[in-house]
Design a protein around this motif. Sequence first.
Motif, PDB file in Angstrom:
ATOM      1  N   UNK A 193       3.972  35.454  96.457  1.00 24.81           N
ATOM      2  CA  UNK A 193       4.927  34.859  96.511  1.00 24.81           C
ATOM      3  C   UNK A 193       4.941  33.481  95.345  1.00 24.81           C
ATOM      4  N   UNK A 194       3.096  32.530  94.928  1.00 26.94           N
ATOM      5  CA  UNK A 194       2.893  31.917  94.273  1.00 26.94           C
ATOM      6  C   UNK A 194       4.242  32.399  93.074  1.00 26.94           C
ATOM      7  N   UNK A 195       4.076  33.296  92.281  1.00 27.87           N
ATOM      8  CA  UNK A 195       4.475  33.512  90.952  1.00 27.87           C
ATOM      9  C   UNK A 195       5.701  33.675  90.715  1.00 27.87           C
ATOM     10  N   UNK A 196       6.340  33.957  92.094  1.00 29.97           N
ATOM     11  CA  UNK A 196       7.985  34.971  91.955  1.00 29.97           C
ATOM     12  C   UNK A 196       8.943  32.836  92.263  1.00 29.97           C
ATOM     13  N   UNK A 197       7.843  31.891  92.650  1.00 25.62           N
ATOM     14  CA  UNK A 197       8.356  30.159  92.746  1.00 25.62           C
ATOM     15  C   UNK A 197       7.788  29.655  91.544  1.00 25.62           C
ATOM     16  N   UNK A 198       7.366  30.065  91.186  1.00 26.13           N
ATOM     17  CA  UNK A 198       6.664  29.912  89.827  1.00 26.13           C
ATOM     18  C   UNK A 198       7.909  29.905  88.779  1.00 26.13           C
ATOM     19  N   UNK A 199       8.941  30.616  88.736  1.00 26.73           N
ATOM     20  CA  UNK A 199       9.061  31.947  87.906  1.00 26.73           C
ATOM     21  C   UNK A 199      10.918  30.901  88.731  1.00 26.73           C
ATOM     22  N   UNK A 200      11.017  31.031  89.246  1.00 22.43           N
ATOM     23  CA  UNK A 200      11.863  30.592  90.027  1.00 22.43           C
ATOM     24  C   UNK A 200      12.410  29.051  88.960  1.00 22.43           C
ATOM     25  N   UNK A 201      11.214  28.174  89.218  1.00 27.06           N
ATOM     26  CA  UNK A 201      10.790  26.645  89.045  1.00 27.06           C
ATOM     27  C   UNK A 201      11.389  26.803  86.878  1.00 27.06           C
ATOM     28  N   UNK A 209      20.394  32.674  88.854  1.00 31.62           N
ATOM     29  CA  UNK A 209      19.269  33.665  89.420  1.00 31.62           C
ATOM     30  C   UNK A 209      18.780  33.991  91.195  1.00 31.62           C
ATOM     31  N   UNK A 210      18.015  34.911  90.918  1.00 34.18           N
ATOM     32  CA  UNK A 210      17.705  35.541  92.228  1.00 34.18           C
ATOM     33  C   UNK A 210      16.420  36.829  92.166  1.00 34.18           C
ATOM     34  N   UNK A 211      16.015  37.283  92.791  1.00 32.79           N
ATOM     35  CA  UNK A 211      14.745  37.551  93.602  1.00 32.79           C
ATOM     36  C   UNK A 211      14.421  38.593  94.395  1.00 32.79           C
ATOM     37  N   UNK A 212      15.195  40.058  94.270  1.00 31.76           N
ATOM     38  CA  UNK A 212      14.177  41.113  95.565  1.00 31.76           C
ATOM     39  C   UNK A 212      13.325  40.548  96.149  1.00 31.76           C
ATOM     40  N   UNK A 213      12.783  40.892  96.941  1.00 34.29           N
ATOM     41  CA  UNK A 213      11.072  40.514  97.654  1.00 34.29           C
ATOM     42  C   UNK A 213      10.838  41.702  98.482  1.00 34.29           C
ATOM     43  N   UNK A 218       1.038  42.247 102.028  1.00 36.45           N
ATOM     44  CA  UNK A 218      -0.444  41.240 102.839  1.00 36.45           C
ATOM     45  C   UNK A 218      -0.735  40.743 101.826  1.00 36.45           C
ATOM     46  N   UNK A 219      -1.734  39.682 101.984  1.00 38.18           N
ATOM     47  CA  UNK A 219      -2.575  38.967 101.507  1.00 38.18           C
ATOM     48  C   UNK A 219      -2.718  39.022  99.776  1.00 38.18           C
ATOM     49  N   UNK A 220      -3.030  39.738  98.946  1.00 40.05           N
ATOM     50  CA  UNK A 220      -2.712  38.438  97.533  1.00 40.05           C
ATOM     51  C   UNK A 220      -1.411  39.410  97.366  1.00 40.05           C
ATOM     52  N   UNK A 221      -0.809  40.456  97.579  1.00 43.28           N
ATOM     53  CA  UNK A 221       0.975  40.767  97.347  1.00 43.28           C
ATOM     54  C   UNK A 221       1.500  40.590  97.817  1.00 43.28           C
ATOM     55  N   UNK A 222       1.467  39.058  99.120  1.00 41.46           N
ATOM     56  CA  UNK A 222       1.992  38.789  99.944  1.00 41.46           C
ATOM     57  C   UNK A 222       3.181  37.970  98.739  1.00 41.46           C
ATOM     58  N   UNK A 223       4.469  39.248  99.643  1.00 37.26           N
ATOM     59  CA  UNK A 223       5.771  38.227  98.306  1.00 37.26           C
ATOM     60  C   UNK A 223       5.836  38.320  97.365  1.00 37.26           C
ATOM     61  N   UNK A 224       5.563  39.757  96.593  1.00 37.45           N
ATOM     62  CA  UNK A 224       5.314  40.318  95.387  1.00 37.45           C
ATOM     63  C   UNK A 224       7.189  40.637  94.908  1.00 37.45           C
ATOM     64  N   UNK A 225       7.366  40.343  93.965  1.00 38.10           N
ATOM     65  CA  UNK A 225       8.958  40.248  93.843  1.00 38.10           C
ATOM     66  C   UNK A 225       9.450  40.913  92.543  1.00 38.10           C
ATOM     67  N   UNK A 226      10.711  40.871  92.564  1.00 36.53           N
ATOM     68  CA  UNK A 226      11.297  41.123  91.179  1.00 36.53           C
ATOM     69  C   UNK A 226      12.330  39.915  90.714  1.00 36.53           C
ATOM     70  N   UNK A 227      12.050  39.125  89.755  1.00 35.73           N
ATOM     71  CA  UNK A 227      13.206  38.022  89.301  1.00 35.73           C
ATOM     72  C   UNK A 227      14.560  38.853  88.580  1.00 35.73           C
ATOM     73  N   UNK A 228      15.733  38.748  88.953  1.00 34.65           N
ATOM     74  CA  UNK A 228      16.806  38.761  88.162  1.00 34.65           C
ATOM     75  C   UNK A 228      17.186  37.384  87.948  1.00 34.65           C
ATOM     76  N   UNK A 229      17.683  37.078  86.640  1.00 33.16           N
ATOM     77  CA  UNK A 229      17.968  36.086  86.153  1.00 33.16           C
ATOM     78  C   UNK A 229      19.363  36.528  85.104  1.00 33.16           C
ATOM     79  N   UNK A 230      20.011  35.938  85.216  1.00 35.72           N
ATOM     80  CA  UNK A 230      21.368  35.900  84.174  1.00 35.72           C
ATOM     81  C   UNK A 230      22.185  35.194  83.468  1.00 35.72           C
TER      82      UNK A 230
END
Length: 446
Positions: A193-201, A209-213, A218-230
């Motif tokens: 989650x932290x990484x995807x929110x940094x990517x949005x910023x 910009x949009x992300x599939x999440x 859980x744990x360290x992988x909570x909120x793992x995502x793929x950002x799609x920007x265009x």
Amino acid sequence: MDKTSIRNWGNYPLVESEVFSTPFQSEIASLVQNSDTLLARGNGRCYGDAALNSRIYDTHKLNKFLGFDPETGILTCEAGVLLSDILELAVPQGYFLPVTPGTKFITVGGAIAADVHGKNHHAEGTFSDHLLAFDLMDETGTVVTCTPDQHADLFWKTAGGMGLTGIILRATFRLKPIETAFIRQEKIKAANLSEIMDLFEESASWTYTVAWIDCLQKGKNLGRSIMMRGEHALVNELTPAQKEKALALPKKLNLNVPFNFPSFTLNALTVKAFNFLFYNKQFARVQKDIIDYDSFFYPLDAIHNWNRIYGNKGFTQYQFVLPKEAGREGLEKILQTIAQSGQGSFLAVLKLFGEQNPLAIHSFPMEGYTLALDFKINKSLLDLIPKLDELVAQYGGRIYLAKDTFSKKHGLPASLVQSHPHKFDSIQQARLRHNLVSHTQPSSVL
């Protein structure tokens, strides 16, 4: 008049309604004048119980284009025109929708009533920010022309007003110019989650910009995502083959889900498996492509009747927005709650909204993070939704009425409820009004 069984795209709930449809303004006025309660309904592609009522005016026959200026991109059409129809007209002439949700099969009237947003809210706002005028039939059958300057109060109450102010008959809005029908896309994997929110910023300069999440991690992988920007691709960015069809409409696919899937098909294991495959099918951290606009904006529209995947009981989409300052902590708590519940969603979409237009007081977006999740209807979901509602409220967020089916504690803005005559009503509005929280603007949960 015989009643018809009506449901929206989520296939829940099912209601019995008297349905009327006519393109003639005098007949619509007569219907309004002789109805104690009535609601206009477009193409039924909202996910929740909006636009459901005991008496419905079906806008499908309001399907005419009334004017288009290829020099300015200004379009006038009736309220029942689909966004897909507009794209077929506009794209070959070098124009695109200024704002579009994740399906092109909604009506212009519905786009105004929900004040739809897209992947570009941070850059270009909501549909109402590009709306020049509309004709609205009020509870007396009188037609009022509303613009940001003329009947401005009614203009802004109608944008995002969920149909409570009257029946939208026709609208004028501005399209955006494009060079090609293609999108230059980057897909970036985020580990948490932290990484995807940094990517949005970091992606604030991108138009879309949009992300599939993956909401089951859980744990360290909570909120793992793929950002799609265009961005809309320029002609000089296309391959020679793409240049030959620079403004051609994408080829239509004829995929179809022919029947409702068995209820056991979607469960925590199958959703977890789907999420694993979706995240890991992209090997590189960053992938760059030039793709057609359908693939970027409307991937699910390529599969007709995809809602049948959720089975006979149907599904709902839960969408909320949290203020930017509360986004990281709030999203973490909400994702943890969803993961613990086992109510996984393989269609979970995260976006970052920009600032809200202060005039659009009933519009859903505000500056912050919005998450939309599809859930299959079951008993466990009825336990989960109140928990999510409490967390959204705790962090000062809002719930999107165009998607809502079950949220009970938090209601419509008092300014909207108190200002409309109750002639235009729905199951959703009655349910939420009963639980109204007193406030004059949507600064707390909708």
